[in-house]
Write a protein that holds these residues in place. Structure first.
Motif, PDB file in Angstrom:
ATOM      1  N   CYS A  62       0.761  -1.328  -0.215  1.00  0.00           N
ATOM      2  CA  CYS A  62      -0.144   0.299  -0.352  1.00  0.00           C
ATOM      3  C   CYS A  62       0.924   0.979  -0.020  1.00  0.00           C
ATOM      4  O   CYS A  62       0.133   2.024  -0.032  1.00  0.00           O
ATOM      5  N   LEU A  63       1.742   0.895  -0.354  1.00  0.00           N
ATOM      6  CA  LEU A  63       3.270   2.385   0.207  1.00  0.00           C
ATOM      7  C   LEU A  63       3.134   3.303  -1.177  1.00  0.00           C
ATOM      8  O   LEU A  63       2.660   3.008  -2.377  1.00  0.00           O
ATOM      9  N   ARG A  64       2.833   4.715  -0.692  1.00  0.00           N
ATOM     10  CA  ARG A  64       2.571   5.575  -1.407  1.00  0.00           C
ATOM     11  C   ARG A  64       3.889   6.793  -1.579  1.00  0.00           C
ATOM     12  O   ARG A  64       3.800   7.459  -2.559  1.00  0.00           O
ATOM     13  N   ILE A  65       4.911   6.565   0.028  1.00  0.00           N
ATOM     14  CA  ILE A  65       5.286   8.116  -0.687  1.00  0.00           C
ATOM     15  C   ILE A  65       7.158   7.043   0.848  1.00  0.00           C
ATOM     16  O   ILE A  65       5.885   6.592   1.996  1.00  0.00           O
ATOM     17  N   ILE A  66       7.679   7.571   0.168  1.00  0.00           N
ATOM     18  CA  ILE A  66       9.501   6.967   1.237  1.00  0.00           C
ATOM     19  C   ILE A  66       9.798   8.618   1.201  1.00  0.00           C
ATOM     20  O   ILE A  66      10.328   9.076   0.558  1.00  0.00           O
ATOM     21  N   ALA A  67       9.777   8.882   2.710  1.00  0.00           N
ATOM     22  CA  ALA A  67      10.364  10.537   2.993  1.00  0.00           C
ATOM     23  C   ALA A  67      11.367  10.498   3.538  1.00  0.00           C
ATOM     24  O   ALA A  67      11.908   9.487   5.123  1.00  0.00           O
ATOM     25  N   CYS A  68      12.643  10.989   3.263  1.00  0.00           N
ATOM     26  CA  CYS A  68      14.430  10.536   4.179  1.00  0.00           C
ATOM     27  C   CYS A  68      14.561  11.897   4.440  1.00  0.00           C
ATOM     28  O   CYS A  68      14.343  12.956   4.166  1.00  0.00           O
ATOM     29  N   HIS A  69      14.412  11.629   6.173  1.00  0.00           N
ATOM     30  CA  HIS A  69      14.831  11.786   7.290  1.00  0.00           C
ATOM     31  C   HIS A  69      16.127  12.257   7.479  1.00  0.00           C
ATOM     32  O   HIS A  69      17.071  12.499   7.809  1.00  0.00           O
ATOM     33  N   GLY A  70      16.155  13.389   5.989  1.00  0.00           N
ATOM     34  CA  GLY A  70      17.861  14.150   5.761  1.00  0.00           C
ATOM     35  C   GLY A  70      17.787  14.118   4.306  1.00  0.00           C
ATOM     36  O   GLY A  70      16.912  14.402   3.786  1.00  0.00           O
ATOM     37  N   SER A  71      19.388  14.135   3.837  1.00  0.00           N
ATOM     38  CA  SER A  71      19.225  14.504   2.231  1.00  0.00           C
ATOM     39  C   SER A  71      20.055  13.353   1.670  1.00  0.00           C
ATOM     40  O   SER A  71      19.672  13.802   0.552  1.00  0.00           O
ATOM     41  N   GLY A  72      20.532  12.753   2.072  1.00  0.00           N
ATOM     42  CA  GLY A  72      21.126  11.744   1.708  1.00  0.00           C
ATOM     43  C   GLY A  72      20.328   9.746   1.802  1.00  0.00           C
ATOM     44  O   GLY A  72      19.687   9.525   1.965  1.00  0.00           O
ATOM     45  N   THR A  73      19.913   9.967  -0.131  1.00  0.00           N
ATOM     46  CA  THR A  73      18.455   8.695   0.008  1.00  0.00           C
ATOM     47  C   THR A  73      19.993   7.831  -0.588  1.00  0.00           C
ATOM     48  O   THR A  73      18.985   7.003  -1.371  1.00  0.00           O
ATOM     49  N   ASN A  74      20.555   8.105  -0.581  1.00  0.00           N
ATOM     50  CA  ASN A  74      21.732   6.378  -0.868  1.00  0.00           C
ATOM     51  C   ASN A  74      21.345   5.302  -0.516  1.00  0.00           C
ATOM     52  O   ASN A  74      21.727   4.545  -1.371  1.00  0.00           O
ATOM     53  N   ARG A  75      21.243   5.582   0.445  1.00  0.00           N
ATOM     54  CA  ARG A  75      20.155   3.620   1.008  1.00  0.00           C
ATOM     55  C   ARG A  75      18.993   3.372   0.989  1.00  0.00           C
ATOM     56  O   ARG A  75      18.307   2.666   1.585  1.00  0.00           O
ATOM     57  N   ILE A  76      18.337   4.672   0.150  1.00  0.00           N
ATOM     58  CA  ILE A  76      16.872   4.324  -0.381  1.00  0.00           C
ATOM     59  C   ILE A  76      16.826   3.576  -1.501  1.00  0.00           C
ATOM     60  O   ILE A  76      17.755   4.107  -2.357  1.00  0.00           O
ATOM     61  N   ALA A  77      15.802   2.230  -2.222  1.00  0.00           N
ATOM     62  CA  ALA A  77      16.124   1.468  -3.124  1.00  0.00           C
ATOM     63  C   ALA A  77      14.850   2.244  -4.058  1.00  0.00           C
ATOM     64  O   ALA A  77      13.997   2.563  -4.572  1.00  0.00           O
ATOM     65  N   VAL A  78      15.981   4.112  -4.802  1.00  0.00           N
ATOM     66  CA  VAL A  78      15.458   5.176  -5.067  1.00  0.00           C
ATOM     67  C   VAL A  78      14.379   4.807  -6.444  1.00  0.00           C
ATOM     68  O   VAL A  78      13.515   4.789  -6.789  1.00  0.00           O
ATOM     69  N   ALA A  79      15.551   3.704  -7.546  1.00  0.00           N
ATOM     70  CA  ALA A  79      14.465   3.480  -8.557  1.00  0.00           C
ATOM     71  C   ALA A  79      13.803   2.501  -8.266  1.00  0.00           C
ATOM     72  O   ALA A  79      12.899   2.066  -9.404  1.00  0.00           O
ATOM     73  N   ALA A  80      13.671   1.541  -7.167  1.00  0.00           N
ATOM     74  CA  ALA A  80      12.540   0.079  -7.221  1.00  0.00           C
ATOM     75  C   ALA A  80      11.344   0.996  -6.941  1.00  0.00           C
ATOM     76  O   ALA A  80      10.384   0.687  -7.135  1.00  0.00           O
ATOM     77  N   ALA A  81      11.126   2.081  -6.061  1.00  0.00           N
ATOM     78  CA  ALA A  81      10.271   2.412  -5.708  1.00  0.00           C
ATOM     79  C   ALA A  81       9.506   3.567  -7.050  1.00  0.00           C
ATOM     80  O   ALA A  81       8.496   3.920  -7.039  1.00  0.00           O
ATOM     81  N   ALA A  82      10.617   4.625  -7.909  1.00  0.00           N
ATOM     82  CA  ALA A  82      10.745   4.213  -9.237  1.00  0.00           C
ATOM     83  C   ALA A  82       9.550   4.019  -9.523  1.00  0.00           C
ATOM     84  O   ALA A  82       8.298   3.564 -10.005  1.00  0.00           O
ATOM     85  N   ARG A  83       9.891   2.758 -10.073  1.00  0.00           N
ATOM     86  CA  ARG A  83       8.597   1.385 -10.561  1.00  0.00           C
ATOM     87  C   ARG A  83       7.996   1.084 -10.039  1.00  0.00           C
ATOM     88  O   ARG A  83       6.609   0.748 -10.971  1.00  0.00           O
ATOM     89  N   ARG A  84       7.479   1.723  -9.263  1.00  0.00           N
ATOM     90  CA  ARG A  84       5.935   1.360  -8.100  1.00  0.00           C
ATOM     91  C   ARG A  84       5.172   3.156  -8.261  1.00  0.00           C
ATOM     92  O   ARG A  84       3.530   2.590  -8.017  1.00  0.00           O
ATOM     93  N   GLY A  85       6.074   3.639  -8.956  1.00  0.00           N
ATOM     94  CA  GLY A  85       5.230   5.056  -8.812  1.00  0.00           C
ATOM     95  C   GLY A  85       4.983   5.598  -7.198  1.00  0.00           C
ATOM     96  O   GLY A  85       4.684   6.603  -7.190  1.00  0.00           O
ATOM     97  N   ILE A  86       6.421   5.200  -6.885  1.00  0.00           N
ATOM     98  CA  ILE A  86       6.176   6.173  -4.913  1.00  0.00           C
ATOM     99  C   ILE A  86       7.528   6.645  -5.521  1.00  0.00           C
ATOM    100  O   ILE A  86       8.569   6.524  -5.164  1.00  0.00           O
ATOM    101  N   PRO A  87       6.934   8.246  -4.334  1.00  0.00           N
ATOM    102  CA  PRO A  87       8.392   9.081  -4.445  1.00  0.00           C
ATOM    103  C   PRO A  87       8.938   8.982  -3.495  1.00  0.00           C
ATOM    104  O   PRO A  87       8.451   8.612  -2.393  1.00  0.00           O
ATOM    105  N   VAL A  88       9.862   9.540  -3.815  1.00  0.00           N
ATOM    106  CA  VAL A  88      10.746   9.317  -2.908  1.00  0.00           C
ATOM    107  C   VAL A  88      11.641  11.134  -2.461  1.00  0.00           C
ATOM    108  O   VAL A  88      11.558  11.758  -3.189  1.00  0.00           O
TER     109      VAL A  88
END
Length: 317
Positions: A62-88
């Motif tokens: 059901c995930l719709r958004i991943i919010a990073c508590h900081g500026s660095g998103t290198n530990r978030i699977a950004v590409a995998a989120a994008a394939r699901r249409g989930i904004p980071v």
């Protein structure tokens, strides 16, 4: 609606979510295994330096958004989120002043051997004051590897406050930005390293995991150089750093970040002399924690209400 939070955030932000009718659940442990097992049907996630893996995304239907508590998103699977249409999203510049002040604190601590001096006094070694002097930073060259928001604050404090000569390297920053913040621009990274009396790292990590400062780059530094890293642990080859500190080819170093956090027992930095270590606390001030957490929750509220959050990052090419 539910927001799943991987690690503690400021209670003011949690209360605000509740006031907006959004429930919260926290991971039982700050591990990816716990996150994958517990994220469940959450519509939103807030994560700090733990990140959020592709497996965690797959475990959250059901995930719709991943919010990073900081500026660095290198530990978030950004590409995998994008394939699901989930904004980071990121908390842009919310912690930059606090991290800059931490950088200056580590620089001064390394220059004046503050941690070793504290230990000496507690052990009854008052003669430590005769065992090799510290160094004065006034007039020294501060080399900034990267020139984003944090580095610009560091440049202002070090230049105006400590009287240091500030030089910086960043291929993506326009020429006029360097002059506006009191820093000279250096075109070549090798030239920057050769000039440094103090080297401070401010570059984001990349997906490769390769250190920006490897053994070759570290060998370009002068023997009495101080190194400070408050950016990403993967930015420095810590084995090479330890080797240079052991033989005295570097004066000292101070790291707020490590390649693996918490570090493994065999992490080379743990046995390095003249090295100050802190547990990734650059952004851990009351002010920065409030700003980061509130920026996260406002972006979550916008997303869940059908509005575009302010600071969505683009997936890698």
């Amino acid at each position: 609606m539910t927001c799943f939070i991987t690690q503690p955030i400021h209670p003011r932000a949690v209360r605000f979510l509740h006031e907006q009718g959004i429930q919260t659940r926290f991971a039982s442990q700050p591990t990816m295994e716990a996150v994958i097992a517990e994220v469940g049907d959450a519509e939103a996630v807030i994560t700090r330096d733990l990140g959020f893996s592709a497996d965690a995304i797959a475990a959250a239907p059901c995930l719709r958004i991943i919010a990073c508590h900081g500026s660095g998103t290198n530990r978030i699977a950004v590409a995998a989120a994008a394939r699901r249409g989930i904004p980071v999203t990121r908390a842009v510049n919310a912690n930059s002043r606090s991290v800059a002040e931490m950088t200056i604190a580590l620089m001064l601590a390394a220059a004046r051997k503050i941690c070793a001096a504290d230990t000496a006094v507690r052990q009854g070694n008052w003669d430590f004051r005769y065992e090799g002097p510290g160094i004065e930073l006034h007039g020294r060259t501060l080399a900034l590897l990267g020139f984003g928001a944090i580095a610009r604050h560091v440049a202002q404090i070090a230049g105006a406050g400590l009287g240091m000569k500030v030089m910086a390297w960043s291929p993506s920053v326009p020429e006029d930005v360097f002059a506006a913040h009191g820093a000279g621009r250096v075109e070549d990274i090798g030239d920057l390293l050769r000039q440094a009396d103090v080297l401070s790292l401010h570059r984001p990590g990349d997906a490769s995991g390769r250190p920006l400062l490897d053994r070759h780059h570290l060998s370009l530094l002068k023997p009495n150089t101080l190194i400070v890293n408050t950016s990403r642990g993967s930015a420095i080859d810590t084995q090479a750093l330890r080797d240079l500190l052991v033989v005295g080819d570097l004066k000292a170093a101070a790291l707020d970040v490590l390649p693996q956090e918490p570090p493994a027992p065999d992490e080379p930095a743990l046995s390095a002399p003249s090295l100050i270590l802190t547990p990734h606390i650059g952004a851990t001030t009351e002010e920065a924690l409030v700003r980061m957490a509130m920026m996260c929750v406002h972006q979550i509220i916008d997303c869940l209400a059908g509005r575009k959050p302010a600071h969505v990052i683009s997936p890698p090419a």
